[in-house]
Design an enzyme around this catalytic site. Structure first.
Site, mmCIF file in Angstrom:
data_model
loop_
_atom_site.group_PDB
_atom_site.id
_atom_site.type_symbol
_atom_site.label_atom_id
_atom_site.label_comp_id
_atom_site.label_asym_id
_atom_site.label_seq_id
_atom_site.Cartn_x
_atom_site.Cartn_y
_atom_site.Cartn_z
ATOM 1 C CG HIS A 498 -1.894 -1.149 1.230
ATOM 2 N ND1 HIS A 498 -2.535 -1.584 2.370
ATOM 3 C CD2 HIS A 498 -2.332 -1.947 0.225
ATOM 4 C CE1 HIS A 498 -3.323 -2.601 2.059
ATOM 5 N NE2 HIS A 498 -3.217 -2.849 0.766
HETATM 6 C C1 LIG Z 1 -0.432 -7.617 -4.454
HETATM 7 C C2 LIG Z 1 -1.179 -6.355 -4.107
HETATM 8 C C3 LIG Z 1 -2.318 -6.433 -3.317
HETATM 9 C C4 LIG Z 1 -3.014 -5.276 -2.984
HETATM 10 N N1 LIG Z 1 -4.206 -5.376 -2.319
HETATM 11 C C5 LIG Z 1 -4.997 -4.284 -2.210
HETATM 12 C C6 LIG Z 1 -6.335 -4.403 -1.756
HETATM 13 O O1 LIG Z 1 -6.835 -5.489 -1.493
HETATM 14 N N2 LIG Z 1 -7.073 -3.272 -1.652
HETATM 15 C C7 LIG Z 1 -6.557 -2.044 -1.970
HETATM 16 O O2 LIG Z 1 -7.260 -1.047 -1.803
HETATM 17 N N3 LIG Z 1 -5.310 -1.912 -2.419
HETATM 18 C C8 LIG Z 1 -4.537 -3.009 -2.595
HETATM 19 N N4 LIG Z 1 -3.304 -2.880 -3.144
HETATM 20 C C9 LIG Z 1 -2.814 -1.533 -3.484
HETATM 21 C C10 LIG Z 1 -3.500 -0.930 -4.704
HETATM 22 O O3 LIG Z 1 -3.613 -1.872 -5.732
HETATM 23 C C11 LIG Z 1 -2.674 0.292 -5.125
HETATM 24 O O4 LIG Z 1 -2.679 1.224 -4.068
HETATM 25 C C12 LIG Z 1 -3.212 0.974 -6.365
HETATM 26 O O5 LIG Z 1 -3.275 0.090 -7.464
HETATM 27 C C13 LIG Z 1 -2.308 2.153 -6.701
HETATM 28 O O6 LIG Z 1 -2.753 2.763 -7.869
HETATM 29 P P1 LIG Z 1 -1.760 3.577 -8.792
HETATM 30 O O7 LIG Z 1 -2.573 4.116 -9.898
HETATM 31 O O8 LIG Z 1 -0.986 4.500 -7.931
HETATM 32 O O9 LIG Z 1 -0.695 2.530 -9.339
HETATM 33 P P2 LIG Z 1 -0.918 1.153 -10.090
HETATM 34 O O10 LIG Z 1 -2.294 0.641 -9.908
HETATM 35 O O11 LIG Z 1 0.217 0.295 -9.692
HETATM 36 O O12 LIG Z 1 -0.779 1.542 -11.627
HETATM 37 C C14 LIG Z 1 0.421 1.917 -12.225
HETATM 38 C C15 LIG Z 1 0.361 1.538 -13.696
HETATM 39 O O13 LIG Z 1 1.435 2.154 -14.391
HETATM 40 C C16 LIG Z 1 2.045 1.217 -15.251
HETATM 41 N N5 LIG Z 1 3.426 1.651 -15.427
HETATM 42 C C17 LIG Z 1 4.434 1.616 -14.525
HETATM 43 N N6 LIG Z 1 5.555 2.117 -15.082
HETATM 44 C C18 LIG Z 1 5.236 2.484 -16.338
HETATM 45 C C19 LIG Z 1 5.964 3.052 -17.406
HETATM 46 N N7 LIG Z 1 7.264 3.348 -17.273
HETATM 47 N N8 LIG Z 1 5.336 3.288 -18.570
HETATM 48 C C20 LIG Z 1 4.023 2.966 -18.724
HETATM 49 N N9 LIG Z 1 3.285 2.400 -17.749
HETATM 50 C C21 LIG Z 1 3.883 2.175 -16.569
HETATM 51 C C22 LIG Z 1 1.887 -0.110 -14.526
HETATM 52 O O14 LIG Z 1 2.017 -1.171 -15.419
HETATM 53 C C23 LIG Z 1 0.488 0.039 -13.937
HETATM 54 O O15 LIG Z 1 -0.501 -0.370 -14.846
HETATM 55 C C24 LIG Z 1 -2.553 -4.018 -3.455
HETATM 56 C C25 LIG Z 1 -1.421 -3.940 -4.257
HETATM 57 C C26 LIG Z 1 -0.742 -5.105 -4.603
HETATM 58 C C27 LIG Z 1 0.463 -4.999 -5.487
#
Ligand SMILES: Cc1cc2nc3c(=O)[nH]c(=O)nc-3n(C[C@H](O)[C@H](O)[C@H](O)COP(=O)(O)OP(=O)(O)OC[C@H]3O[C@@H](n4cnc5c(N)ncnc54)[C@H](O)[C@@H]3O)c2cc1C
Ligand SMILES: *[C@@H]1O[C@H](CO)[C@@H](O)[C@H](O)[C@H]1NC(C)=O
Ligand SMILES: *[C@@H]1O[C@H](CO)[C@@H](O)[C@H](O)[C@H]1NC(C)=O
Ligand SMILES: *[C@@H]1O[C@H](CO)[C@@H](O)[C@H](O)[C@H]1NC(C)=O
Ligand SMILES: *[C@@H]1O[C@H](CO)[C@@H](O)[C@H](O)[C@H]1NC(C)=O
Ligand SMILES: *[C@@H]1O[C@H](CO)[C@@H](O)[C@H](O)[C@H]1NC(C)=O
Ligand SMILES: *[C@@H]1O[C@H](CO)[C@@H](O)[C@H](O)[C@H]1NC(C)=O
Ligand SMILES: *[C@@H]1O[C@H](CO)[C@@H](O)[C@H](O)[C@H]1NC(C)=O
Ligand SMILES: *[C@@H]1O[C@H](CO)[C@@H](O)[C@H](O)[C@H]1NC(C)=O
Ligand SMILES: *[C@@H]1O[C@H](CO)[C@@H](O)[C@H](O)[C@H]1NC(C)=O
Length: 571
Positions: A498
């Protein structure tokens, strides 16, 4: 798109190409023919929300995702053996097994220090499906600047929940399946004044409460932005999603971003142009957005130096050193630590209850396959069975910290308790970059302060008190009645995945001594005209619960502010 502007742009691009060559940049990437008003880097929980709302305005939007398709509806090929039209990501019952499923191996980012999803949907398609709507104090008391109080973001939250509500009763038939862990823990807690609540009724009700988890499930399948936002964007001609395209850096001339450098699956590079007055939004996640900032010459000098010196490995071209923007990127990364505590069930009647095994999820019975086809049964639920919430006051200074615990059973006669210190934790780590471009923890984010360790110990002591009491139905698996707080610490902790705070929002401009903020109240990176960060990175401190829902609320609110910039005259 008008052909004149395309023509003009390709002339400009050709000039740029020549000048790259003149400067002797190796492997000068070919420039794109098209240009976009908005380029969003990363199609995860936040990036999809942002891109969809931007596309709604009619502006041209390019959403770039380094990974491939995920859910079956997006062309995902990792189907389960027992149903050819759902992938391992679609099935809620697989949500805590993905780590162990070979078909999901390609889902994980190869260059982050902890698990993150690198495929369409990012964390939202690989996570544990916990849909914890943020508490009001996550905004009011969480280090957010003015304009981001709960009263300000509540409309954004309402827009999100209207599209992506989550459910505390995921099985369509209304039945809760596989409830041994729930029944056992409810019995353990009830004599001590804990209350059962519906987590979606009052997200602030988090002192001595427990609940059936709210799951990010819709019609028996994994929900989230890939299902609830992306199709709305894809219906528009002004929106384009490009998979298998890794953003390397924002191309920057002083304060102005002119495009992004990308790499396709074959490793070949290209520069995609931003339209005049356009904006780039980084949404690559809390452990990858910092890499994109570093690669764009934004961050602490010691990290930029690493990028500069490893150009022979990564081919990343930094701006001239005189143009580096010295911001404390990565220096405030935070995360929920997660203990995994095994308790043995001692009550003879509760011991008779059974839980499904991992094998029974991965090779389900005909009955459960059939229930799933109707949106019901154990496969339609996330893997977790009970969440509990505790509010702790530090006797030393009166500060408040919260505990979240997520529970299920992996073996009959036991409860596997995940326990996290959440809101109020004062520890933070530091994220840096290695010569090969992977990010790593210069300093770990967990339990760096005595107050955080004391709070966790206080919760452990409470659990042990309950376990020694006359009404107890559980005993700690290692040591039983003699178990001590030290034995619970000895079980060890890991990351709850998280991560937040690596590019925090604030008015305390990080270029100034003592400032911690990377982005301003509009999520614009300090020192730039048109570079934004919208993802979990900007959240300034740990939320009370899991980070997906709050990240999506932040995205809904941020995009509104970004769009408002274009409604008023810019300086
Ligand atoms: C195993 C796991 C279990 C979790 N369980 C929960 C849960 O049950 N409930 C909950 O609320 N949260 C959970 N989380 C946390 C939650 O998923 C994250 O907080 C949330 O997805 C964050 O969103 P974000 O948009 O910041 O990043 P992300 O969802 O990680 O999205 C980032 C995106 O950017 C892409 N990316 C990265 N680098 C590049 C690049 N250089 N060029 C192009 N694309 C790129 C990635 O491929 C990804 O698609 C969990 C996370 C994980 C990993
Ligand atoms: C860097 O660019 C050179 C020249 O184009 C190429 O040969 C090499 O494979 C590239 N290296 C990486 C790591 O991309
Ligand atoms: C939490 O609830 C309990 C039981 O109602 C109460 O005694 C306690 O003071 C509350 N704790 C805090 C920190 O509010
Ligand atoms: C960038 O900034 C430098 C000085 O910091 C200045 O000399 C140069 O003209 C600027 N370039 C552009 C394109 O604005
Ligand atoms: C937003 O505003 C900028 C600067 O005022 C302008 O150049 C640009 O064209 C606008 N973009 C959109 C999509 O309206
Ligand atoms: C890259 O350059 C650094 C010095 O800047 C050197 O130490 C390193 O060995 C080089 N690596 C390769 C693969 O050439
Ligand atoms: C619990 O026991 C039942 C009945 O024997 C069995 O089907 C199930 O697989 C067991 N669960 C676990 C987690 O081993
Ligand atoms: C597979 O799952 C889908 C989605 O739940 C369902 O509609 C379909 O009937 C299932 N097919 C089989 C063969 O079970
Ligand atoms: C990057 O370097 C680190 C440290 O040397 C190493 O552990 C890791 O495996 C490397 N990762 C990749 C993807 O090369
Ligand atoms: C808990 O159960 C496990 C597995 O049956 C057993 O090895 C362990 O000794 C038990 N612990 C206690 C304290 O009873």
């Amino acid at each position: 798109m008008p052909s004149i502007s395309v023509l003009l742009r390709s002339c400009l691009s050709a000039l740029q190409f020549v000048s790259f060559r003149a400067h002797g940049v190796n492997g000068a990437p070919a420039p794109s023919e098209a240009s976009y008003d908005y380029i969003v880097a990363g199609a995860g929980a936040a990036g999809i929300v942002v891109a969809q709302r931007l596309a709604d305005t009619g502006a041209s939007v390019l959403l770039l995702e380094r990974g491939g398709p995920s859910l079956f509806a997006t062309g995902g090929a990792a189907t389960v053996p027992w149903n050819a039209s759902v992938t391992v990501y679609d099935v809620p019952g697989y949500s805590h097994q993905l780590n162990a499923i070979a078909a999901a191996d390609a889902a994980w980012c190869p260059d982050t220090p902890s698990l993150a999803g690198c495929l369409l949907g990012g964390g939202s398609v690989v996570n544990g499906l916990q849909w914890v709507q943020p508490a009001t104090w996550d905004f009011d008391d969480g280090g957010f600047p003015a304009g981001w109080a709960w009263a300000d973001v509540a409309p954004a939250a309402a827009r999100l929940y209207a599209r992506n509500p989550g459910t505390a009763r995921p099985s369509a038939d209304g039945v809760y399946y596989d409830q041994a862990a729930y029944q056992t823990l409810a019995r353990q807690l009830a004599p001590h004044g804990w209350r059962e609540v519906d987590p979606l009724v009052d997200p602030d009700d988090k002192n001595m409460t427990y609940n059936h988890p709210a799951d990010n499930v819709l019609n028996g399948l994994r929900s989230g932005p890939v299902r609830t936002y992306l199709p709305l964007a894809e219906a528009k001609d002004n929106f384009k999603l490009q998979l298998n395209t890794k953003v390397i850096r924002a191309v920057r001339t002083n304060a102005t971003i002119t495009g992004v450098e990308v790499e396709d699956a074959s490793g070949s590079r290209q520069i995609i142009q931003l339209a005049q007055g356009g904006k780039v939004i980084l949404s690559a996640g809390a452990m990858s957005t910092p890499r994109l900032l570093f690669n764009s010459g934004i961050g602490p000098a010691e990290q930029l130096r690493v990028v500069q010196q490893s150009r022979n490995l990564t081919n990343v071209t930094l701006p001239d050193e005189s143009q580096w923007i010295n911001l404390p990127v990565g220096k405030n990364i935070q995360d929920h630590p997660l203990f995994r505590l095994v308790w043995n069930v001692t009550d003879p009647d509760l011991r008779k209850l059974t839980s499904l095994s991992t094998a029974q999820f991965l090779n389900p019975s005909a009955e459960n396959i059939n229930l799933f086809a109707q949106g019901s049964g154990p496969l339609s639920q996330s893997s977790l069975r009970l969440n509990l919430w505790q509010k702790l006051v530090d006797p030393a200074d009166g500060s408040v910290r919260y505990i979240e615990s997520m529970n299920f059973a992996r073996a009959n006669g036991t409860v596997l308790m995940g326990a996290s210190l959440t809101r109020g934790a004062t520890s933070h780590g530091e994220l840096g970059i290695r010569p090969n471009g992977t990010t790593y923890f210069v300093k770990d984010p967990w339990f760096q302060t005595a107050g955080d360790r004391a709070a966790m110990s206080a919760f452990f002591e409470e659990l042990l008190d309950y376990a020694r009491g006359p009404d107890s139905v559980l005993t700690f698996s290692k040591g039983g009645r003699d178990a001590t707080v030290a034995d619970l610490w000895a079980a060890g902790f890991d990351s709850a995945r998280h991560f937040v705070g690596s590019a925090r929002i604030g008015v305390d401009d990080g270029r100034v001594a003592g400032g911690l903020a990377i982005v301003d109240v509009d999520t614009r990176v300090y020192g730039t005209d048109n570079l934004f960060v919208v993802d979990a990175s900007v959240i300034p401190s740990l939320p009370t619960g899991n980070s997906m829902a709050i990240t999506m609320v932040v995205a809904e609110h941020a995009v509104e502010r970004i769009l408002a910039l274009n409604k008023t005259k810019q300086p």
